[in-house]
Design a protein around this motif. Sequence first.
Motif, PDB file in Angstrom:
ATOM      1  N   SER A   1       4.552  -9.515  -1.996  1.00 48.78           N
ATOM      2  CA  SER A   1       3.445  -9.115  -2.875  1.00 48.78           C
ATOM      3  C   SER A   1       2.153  -8.934  -2.093  1.00 48.78           C
ATOM      4  O   SER A   1       1.117  -9.494  -2.440  1.00 48.78           O
ATOM      5  CB  SER A   1       3.255 -10.160  -3.983  1.00 48.78           C
ATOM      6  OG  SER A   1       2.283  -9.737  -4.908  1.00 48.78           O
ATOM      7  N   ILE A   2       2.203  -8.126  -1.022  1.00 47.58           N
ATOM      8  CA  ILE A   2       0.994  -7.830  -0.267  1.00 47.58           C
ATOM      9  C   ILE A   2       0.546  -6.406  -0.580  1.00 47.58           C
ATOM     10  O   ILE A   2       1.311  -5.609  -1.138  1.00 47.58           O
ATOM     11  CB  ILE A   2       1.217  -7.995   1.257  1.00 47.58           C
ATOM     12  CG1 ILE A   2       2.113  -6.861   1.790  1.00 47.58           C
ATOM     13  CG2 ILE A   2       1.782  -9.355   1.576  1.00 47.58           C
ATOM     14  CD1 ILE A   2       2.143  -6.791   3.298  1.00 47.58           C
ATOM     15  N   LYS A   3      -0.672  -6.087  -0.210  1.00 45.02           N
ATOM     16  CA  LYS A   3      -1.160  -4.719  -0.371  1.00 45.02           C
ATOM     17  C   LYS A   3      -0.535  -3.860   0.728  1.00 45.02           C
ATOM     18  O   LYS A   3      -0.732  -4.126   1.916  1.00 45.02           O
ATOM     19  CB  LYS A   3      -2.678  -4.687  -0.261  1.00 45.02           C
ATOM     20  CG  LYS A   3      -3.264  -3.302  -0.478  1.00 45.02           C
ATOM     21  CD  LYS A   3      -4.782  -3.325  -0.381  1.00 45.02           C
ATOM     22  CE  LYS A   3      -5.360  -1.927  -0.574  1.00 45.02           C
ATOM     23  NZ  LYS A   3      -6.839  -1.917  -0.465  1.00 45.02           N
ATOM     24  N   PRO A   4       0.231  -2.845   0.371  1.00 46.51           N
ATOM     25  CA  PRO A   4       0.911  -2.027   1.388  1.00 46.51           C
ATOM     26  C   PRO A   4      -0.066  -1.397   2.374  1.00 46.51           C
ATOM     27  O   PRO A   4      -1.107  -0.877   1.985  1.00 46.51           O
ATOM     28  CB  PRO A   4       1.634  -0.959   0.552  1.00 46.51           C
ATOM     29  CG  PRO A   4       1.819  -1.586  -0.782  1.00 46.51           C
ATOM     30  CD  PRO A   4       0.603  -2.436  -0.992  1.00 46.51           C
ATOM     31  N   HIS A   5       0.287  -1.467   3.645  1.00 46.83           N
ATOM     32  CA  HIS A   5      -0.545  -0.904   4.710  1.00 46.83           C
ATOM     33  C   HIS A   5       0.121   0.389   5.187  1.00 46.83           C
ATOM     34  O   HIS A   5       1.079   0.369   5.956  1.00 46.83           O
ATOM     35  CB  HIS A   5      -0.671  -1.910   5.854  1.00 46.83           C
ATOM     36  CG  HIS A   5      -1.777  -1.612   6.811  1.00 46.83           C
ATOM     37  ND1 HIS A   5      -1.721  -0.556   7.702  1.00 46.83           N
ATOM     38  CD2 HIS A   5      -2.976  -2.221   7.009  1.00 46.83           C
ATOM     39  CE1 HIS A   5      -2.833  -0.539   8.413  1.00 46.83           C
ATOM     40  NE2 HIS A   5      -3.611  -1.532   8.014  1.00 46.83           N
ATOM     41  N   THR A   6      -0.397   1.514   4.732  1.00 43.23           N
ATOM     42  CA  THR A   6       0.266   2.798   4.992  1.00 43.23           C
ATOM     43  C   THR A   6       0.280   3.168   6.474  1.00 43.23           C
ATOM     44  O   THR A   6       1.247   3.757   6.947  1.00 43.23           O
ATOM     45  CB  THR A   6      -0.416   3.923   4.189  1.00 43.23           C
ATOM     46  OG1 THR A   6      -1.813   3.937   4.491  1.00 43.23           O
ATOM     47  CG2 THR A   6      -0.237   3.705   2.702  1.00 43.23           C
ATOM     48  N   GLN A   7      -0.776   2.839   7.206  1.00 45.27           N
ATOM     49  CA  GLN A   7      -0.810   3.191   8.631  1.00 45.27           C
ATOM     50  C   GLN A   7       0.236   2.419   9.414  1.00 45.27           C
ATOM     51  O   GLN A   7       0.895   2.964  10.311  1.00 45.27           O
ATOM     52  CB  GLN A   7      -2.198   2.924   9.211  1.00 45.27           C
ATOM     53  CG  GLN A   7      -2.388   3.441  10.633  1.00 45.27           C
ATOM     54  CD  GLN A   7      -2.244   4.954  10.731  1.00 45.27           C
ATOM     55  OE1 GLN A   7      -2.817   5.673   9.928  1.00 45.27           O
ATOM     56  NE2 GLN A   7      -1.485   5.431  11.707  1.00 45.27           N
ATOM     57  N   ALA A   8       0.425   1.150   9.075  1.00 43.21           N
ATOM     58  CA  ALA A   8       1.446   0.336   9.747  1.00 43.21           C
ATOM     59  C   ALA A   8       2.836   0.901   9.470  1.00 43.21           C
ATOM     60  O   ALA A   8       3.683   0.959  10.373  1.00 43.21           O
ATOM     61  CB  ALA A   8       1.351  -1.114   9.279  1.00 43.21           C
ATOM     62  N   ILE A   9       3.069   1.321   8.216  1.00 42.92           N
ATOM     63  CA  ILE A   9       4.355   1.920   7.861  1.00 42.92           C
ATOM     64  C   ILE A   9       4.574   3.198   8.656  1.00 42.92           C
ATOM     65  O   ILE A   9       5.641   3.415   9.235  1.00 42.92           O
ATOM     66  CB  ILE A   9       4.429   2.202   6.352  1.00 42.92           C
ATOM     67  CG1 ILE A   9       4.354   0.896   5.555  1.00 42.92           C
ATOM     68  CG2 ILE A   9       5.703   2.968   6.001  1.00 42.92           C
ATOM     69  CD1 ILE A   9       4.234   1.103   4.053  1.00 42.92           C
ATOM     70  N   TYR A  10       3.552   4.049   8.698  1.00 41.76           N
ATOM     71  CA  TYR A  10       3.654   5.331   9.409  1.00 41.76           C
ATOM     72  C   TYR A  10       3.965   5.105  10.890  1.00 41.76           C
ATOM     73  O   TYR A  10       4.886   5.720  11.445  1.00 41.76           O
ATOM     74  CB  TYR A  10       2.350   6.103   9.251  1.00 41.76           C
ATOM     75  CG  TYR A  10       2.306   7.389  10.045  1.00 41.76           C
ATOM     76  CD1 TYR A  10       2.893   8.551   9.555  1.00 41.76           C
ATOM     77  CD2 TYR A  10       1.685   7.440  11.292  1.00 41.76           C
ATOM     78  CE1 TYR A  10       2.863   9.727  10.284  1.00 41.76           C
ATOM     79  CE2 TYR A  10       1.657   8.607  12.024  1.00 41.76           C
ATOM     80  CZ  TYR A  10       2.241   9.748  11.520  1.00 41.76           C
ATOM     81  OH  TYR A  10       2.218  10.905  12.261  1.00 41.76           O
ATOM     82  N   ASP A  11       3.209   4.234  11.538  1.00 44.67           N
ATOM     83  CA  ASP A  11       3.400   3.989  12.973  1.00 44.67           C
ATOM     84  C   ASP A  11       4.792   3.447  13.266  1.00 44.67           C
ATOM     85  O   ASP A  11       5.432   3.832  14.247  1.00 44.67           O
ATOM     86  CB  ASP A  11       2.347   3.010  13.489  1.00 44.67           C
ATOM     87  CG  ASP A  11       0.948   3.603  13.493  1.00 44.67           C
ATOM     88  OD1 ASP A  11       0.833   4.844  13.444  1.00 44.67           O
ATOM     89  OD2 ASP A  11      -0.030   2.821  13.535  1.00 44.67           O
TER      90      ASP A  11
END
Length: 208
Positions: A24-34
């Motif tokens: 239940s964290i706020k998704p980090h889109t840049q971390a996912i992309y990298d």
Amino acid sequence: MKYKVLDMQGSEIKNIELNDSVWSIKPHTQAIYDTVIAQQAALRQGTKKVKTRAEVSGGGRKPWKQKGTGRARQGSIRSPQWRGGGIAFGPTPNINYKKSVNKKVRILAFKSVLSEKIKELNLIIIDGFNFETPSTKAMLKSLTDLKIDNQKTLIVTKTPEESLEKSGRNIQEIKIIDVQKLNIFDIMNATKLIITEEVVKRVEEVYA
């Protein structure tokens, strides 16, 4: 966070407590992309190759003398400017495509995609699979009971289960892996994520 656990027939049997720091964290889109880019880059293989002027056959002598012909001087008919000559700057098989990603970034990306699945109501936790013998028909019925119809689905178990894998391998939209092979791209690529209660515990042991 409390989350319901289902059986293979889609009936709720209990609730379990999920660790908010993982699910239940706020998704980090840049971390996912990298992380996805790095994972895809690691799969690339240096299989492209062309011959340079040193590797093509022929061209051992000058095609004509250096001076007096009125034409440009040439040293070999296998120079890059000649048809059939070597390639000057072509691809080679020893290119390293790998990209490095910080360990903390990978962990953040993993937690982000799991949290995203819960947010989108696309996570299903079941108590386990009990296919005594491989059966595609039984697998399809179970998916129907779980309200999964023609959706890309990733099923994750704690250990490899031969009967389960054989039951699902003829179903186009289904991919079955064990928790050791769980990765960001497969989670992102699937619409639904089905995991066992044992997998939940294993994930929290590693990432909590």
